[in-house]
Write a protein that holds these residues in place. Structure first.
Motif, PDB file in Angstrom:
ATOM      1  N   GLU A   1      46.080  35.897  48.725  1.00  0.00           N
ATOM      2  CA  GLU A   1      45.199  37.007  49.098  1.00  0.00           C
ATOM      3  C   GLU A   1      44.807  37.834  47.883  1.00  0.00           C
ATOM      4  O   GLU A   1      43.631  38.210  47.720  1.00  0.00           O
ATOM      5  CB  GLU A   1      45.904  37.896  50.125  1.00  0.00           C
ATOM      6  CG  GLU A   1      46.109  37.242  51.482  1.00  0.00           C
ATOM      7  CD  GLU A   1      46.999  38.072  52.384  1.00  0.00           C
ATOM      8  OE1 GLU A   1      47.443  39.156  51.937  1.00  0.00           O
ATOM      9  OE2 GLU A   1      47.255  37.638  53.529  1.00  0.00           O
TER      10      GLU A   1
ATOM     11  N   ASN B   1      44.844  36.854  44.728  1.00  0.00           N
ATOM     12  CA  ASN B   1      43.996  36.041  43.853  1.00  0.00           C
ATOM     13  C   ASN B   1      42.535  36.114  44.286  1.00  0.00           C
ATOM     14  O   ASN B   1      41.616  36.222  43.451  1.00  0.00           O
ATOM     15  CB  ASN B   1      44.462  34.583  43.866  1.00  0.00           C
ATOM     16  CG  ASN B   1      45.672  34.331  42.987  1.00  0.00           C
ATOM     17  OD1 ASN B   1      46.092  35.204  42.227  1.00  0.00           O
ATOM     18  ND2 ASN B   1      46.237  33.142  43.087  1.00  0.00           N
ATOM     19  N   LYS B   2      42.305  36.064  45.595  1.00  0.00           N
ATOM     20  CA  LYS B   2      40.935  36.155  46.119  1.00  0.00           C
ATOM     21  C   LYS B   2      40.326  37.517  45.809  1.00  0.00           C
ATOM     22  O   LYS B   2      39.150  37.612  45.432  1.00  0.00           O
ATOM     23  CB  LYS B   2      40.937  35.896  47.624  1.00  0.00           C
ATOM     24  CG  LYS B   2      41.255  34.471  48.018  1.00  0.00           C
ATOM     25  CD  LYS B   2      41.299  34.301  49.534  1.00  0.00           C
ATOM     26  CE  LYS B   2      41.630  32.873  49.940  1.00  0.00           C
ATOM     27  NZ  LYS B   2      41.741  32.733  51.419  1.00  0.00           N
ATOM     28  N   ALA B   3      41.132  38.566  45.954  1.00  0.00           N
ATOM     29  CA  ALA B   3      40.633  39.912  45.679  1.00  0.00           C
ATOM     30  C   ALA B   3      40.296  40.086  44.203  1.00  0.00           C
ATOM     31  O   ALA B   3      39.282  40.707  43.855  1.00  0.00           O
ATOM     32  CB  ALA B   3      41.671  40.947  46.110  1.00  0.00           C
TER      33      ALA B   3
ATOM     34  N   ALA C   1      39.439  37.662  42.112  1.00  0.00           N
ATOM     35  CA  ALA C   1      38.255  36.847  41.829  1.00  0.00           C
ATOM     36  C   ALA C   1      36.979  37.534  42.282  1.00  0.00           C
ATOM     37  O   ALA C   1      35.909  37.352  41.664  1.00  0.00           O
ATOM     38  CB  ALA C   1      38.390  35.491  42.512  1.00  0.00           C
ATOM     39  N   ALA C   2      37.083  38.344  43.335  1.00  0.00           N
ATOM     40  CA  ALA C   2      35.898  39.022  43.874  1.00  0.00           C
ATOM     41  C   ALA C   2      35.612  40.346  43.181  1.00  0.00           C
ATOM     42  O   ALA C   2      34.579  40.972  43.423  1.00  0.00           O
ATOM     43  CB  ALA C   2      36.068  39.255  45.370  1.00  0.00           C
ATOM     44  N   SER C   3      36.552  40.784  42.340  1.00  0.00           N
ATOM     45  CA  SER C   3      36.426  42.088  41.702  1.00  0.00           C
ATOM     46  C   SER C   3      35.903  41.945  40.278  1.00  0.00           C
ATOM     47  O   SER C   3      36.244  41.003  39.561  1.00  0.00           O
ATOM     48  CB  SER C   3      37.784  42.791  41.677  1.00  0.00           C
ATOM     49  OG  SER C   3      37.734  43.969  40.910  1.00  0.00           O
ATOM     50  N   SER C   4      35.109  42.900  39.879  1.00  0.00           N
ATOM     51  CA  SER C   4      34.608  42.906  38.504  1.00  0.00           C
ATOM     52  C   SER C   4      35.424  43.827  37.611  1.00  0.00           C
ATOM     53  O   SER C   4      35.200  43.878  36.401  1.00  0.00           O
ATOM     54  CB  SER C   4      33.141  43.364  38.483  1.00  0.00           C
ATOM     55  OG  SER C   4      33.028  44.674  39.043  1.00  0.00           O
TER      56      SER C   4
ATOM     57  N   SER D   1      39.162  44.418  38.234  1.00  0.00           N
ATOM     58  CA  SER D   1      40.605  44.224  38.280  1.00  0.00           C
ATOM     59  C   SER D   1      41.136  43.662  36.971  1.00  0.00           C
ATOM     60  O   SER D   1      40.563  42.736  36.392  1.00  0.00           O
ATOM     61  CB  SER D   1      40.980  43.265  39.419  1.00  0.00           C
ATOM     62  OG  SER D   1      42.374  43.010  39.397  1.00  0.00           O
TER      63      SER D   1
END
Length: 445
Positions: free
Chosen positions: A183, A185-187, A189-192, A194
């Motif tokens: 979960e 890792n997905k967040a 990957a979706a963040s610019s 983090s």
């Protein structure tokens, strides 16, 4: 290998690494030299910015550490220390019968992998603090913080394939912790923005785990009354267990359906008392049906070693060692956590491309191989029909049949002959053979 953190520490000298990403978190560590003196070791504490300090002990691989994977190991309980795994099972360390002299374990899993042992929750092992973990999912957050900080302090290990292994209550811990990693890792990957690192999780492994209570309670009857080792209970006790299981199943299903603490506590109380613990009438160890419960079939000589003040100073331990914490057990039990189902987490991991190994010593009662094989065989996931079309086949190590295995669609199950609850203790060669096969991505025969 070049590390971001200081590498020239000596026994008894501690260093501090403060996180720049997770503000308020830090690692304090030493570089001990026990058991496996030819490999790099780190031991110490993760401080998560509160009163909680989590102890760890890391060993580099004996073979090409820069290209070997990283394996994280957790023992179960809930509330038991991963030093059990380090000293009694897969770790590089053994001690003599007096508990005063450390020695080298030739069948340690760091033969082929870097291995990280981690004590959690905060009252467990050498860890200390407020001890406010009340569920498996609560514990997952701390484990994730620990990995992020470990990677930040020692970035050379952050790109290595990660395998998350554990046993017993690890059947709850490992699927939950691994899912939390997916979960996050997905967040990331979706963040610019983090700064956290994507964790390269490749697989999980659970040995004699407690994962799917509804199914596993049913097979308590099988292991006690109709296993390959013969019945250890009277016919009347076996009948009582069988007759009590339907109510256990009803209560456990209600726990699954509502998720309420009260329903899950009710299920746990009834199932343990009226099904699982009738086994106590056998006089046999819950961890090995071949042995009496009055004998200690797995020696705990290492407890003396970890109580030695010099050893504690060298590994940076700041509190007395607690093998299994009553308070941690009570906290997690107070939410009915034991009756919750973590098989769906395993299915989600498989559907996310994470490989899963379920293995079990076939002499263990408490988390027996029948129940583990049953729930994993009934699991619904992408590719489950292909897996279910297979069957257990003989499995060999060094030309000797040491168990059975079934493998397909990223899921593998391994039964190990003649092993109790702590598989690597009873069958060290077979255990290392299994682990090596697994991390190398090879088939089980």
């Amino acid at each position: 290998m070049t590390l971001a953190a200081p590498t020239e520490s000596i026994i008894g000298t501690s260093h501090r690494f403060v996180s720049k990403i997770n503000i308020g978190n830090s690692l304090v560590f030493s570089k001990p030299k026990y058991c496996d003196t030819q490999v790099v070791q780190y031991s110490g504490y993760l401080n998560v910015g509160t009163n909680d300090n989590y102890f760890f002990w890391f060993f580099e691989s004996r073979t090409n550490p820069s290209t070997s994977p990283l394996t994280v190991w957790l023992n179960g309980g809930p509330g038991c220390s991963s030093m059990v795994g380090l000293f009694q099972e897969l770790g590089p360390c053994r001690v003599d019968s007096t508990g005063t002299k450390d020695s080298y374990n030739p069948s340690s899993w760091n033969q082929v992998s870097n291995v990280l042992f981690f004590d959690q929750p905060a009252a467990v092992g050498f860890s200390y603090g407020s001890d406010q973990v009340y569920s498996t999912d609560n514990a997952a957050v701390v484990a994730y913080k620990f990995l992020q900080l470990f990677y930040e302090a020692f970035p050379v290990y952050s790109t290595l394939p990660l395998h998350f292994f554990g046993e017993s209550y690890g059947g709850h811990y490992i699927p939950s912790f691994a899912n939390y990693i997916i979960e996050q890792n997905k967040a990331i990957a979706a963040s610019s923005s983090s700064q956290s690192k994507i964790i390269p999780l490749k697989s999980i492994g659970v040995g004699n785990g407690w994962t799917s209570p509804l199914i596993q309670h049913k097979y308590s009857v099988t292991m006690a009354c109709n296993s390959t080792y013969g019945s250890v209970l009277s016919k009347s006790d076996c009948t009582t267990m069988t007759n009590n299981y339907p109510k256990c199943a009803t209560l456990t299903q209600k726990c699954y359906d509502t998720g309420s603490n009260s329903d899950c506590i009710s299920a746990n109380n009834y199932c343990t008392r009226s099904v699982q613990y009738i086994y106590q009438n056998s006089g046999k160890s819950v961890y090995d049906v071949r042995h009496s419960d009055s004998t200690d079939d797995v020696p705990e000589d290492y407890l003396n070693f970890l109580a030695d003040s010099t050893v504690m100073a060298n590994i940076g331990a700041k509190s007395d060692y607690v093998e299994c914490s009553d308070s941690s057990y009570q906290h997690i039990s107070s939410t009915g956590d034991s009756s919750r189902d973590f098989a769906p987490d395993v299915a989600n991991l498989l559907n996310s491309g994470v490989r899963v190994l379920i293995y079990a010593g076939d002499a263990d009662y408490i988390c027996n191989w029948y129940g583990n094989y049953a729930w994993s065989s009934q699991l619904s996931f992408n590719g489950s029909s292909s897996y279910q079309a297979l069957s257990l086949k003989p499995w060999t190590v060094n030309g000797k049949e040491v168990g059975q295995a079934q493998s397909g669609s990223k899921l593998s199950f391994v039964r190990i002959y003649g092993a109790g609850h702590e598989v690597p203790y009873y069958q060290p060669v077979a255990s290392l053979g299994m682990f090596t096969t697994w991390i190398n991505g090879q088939p089980f025969n």
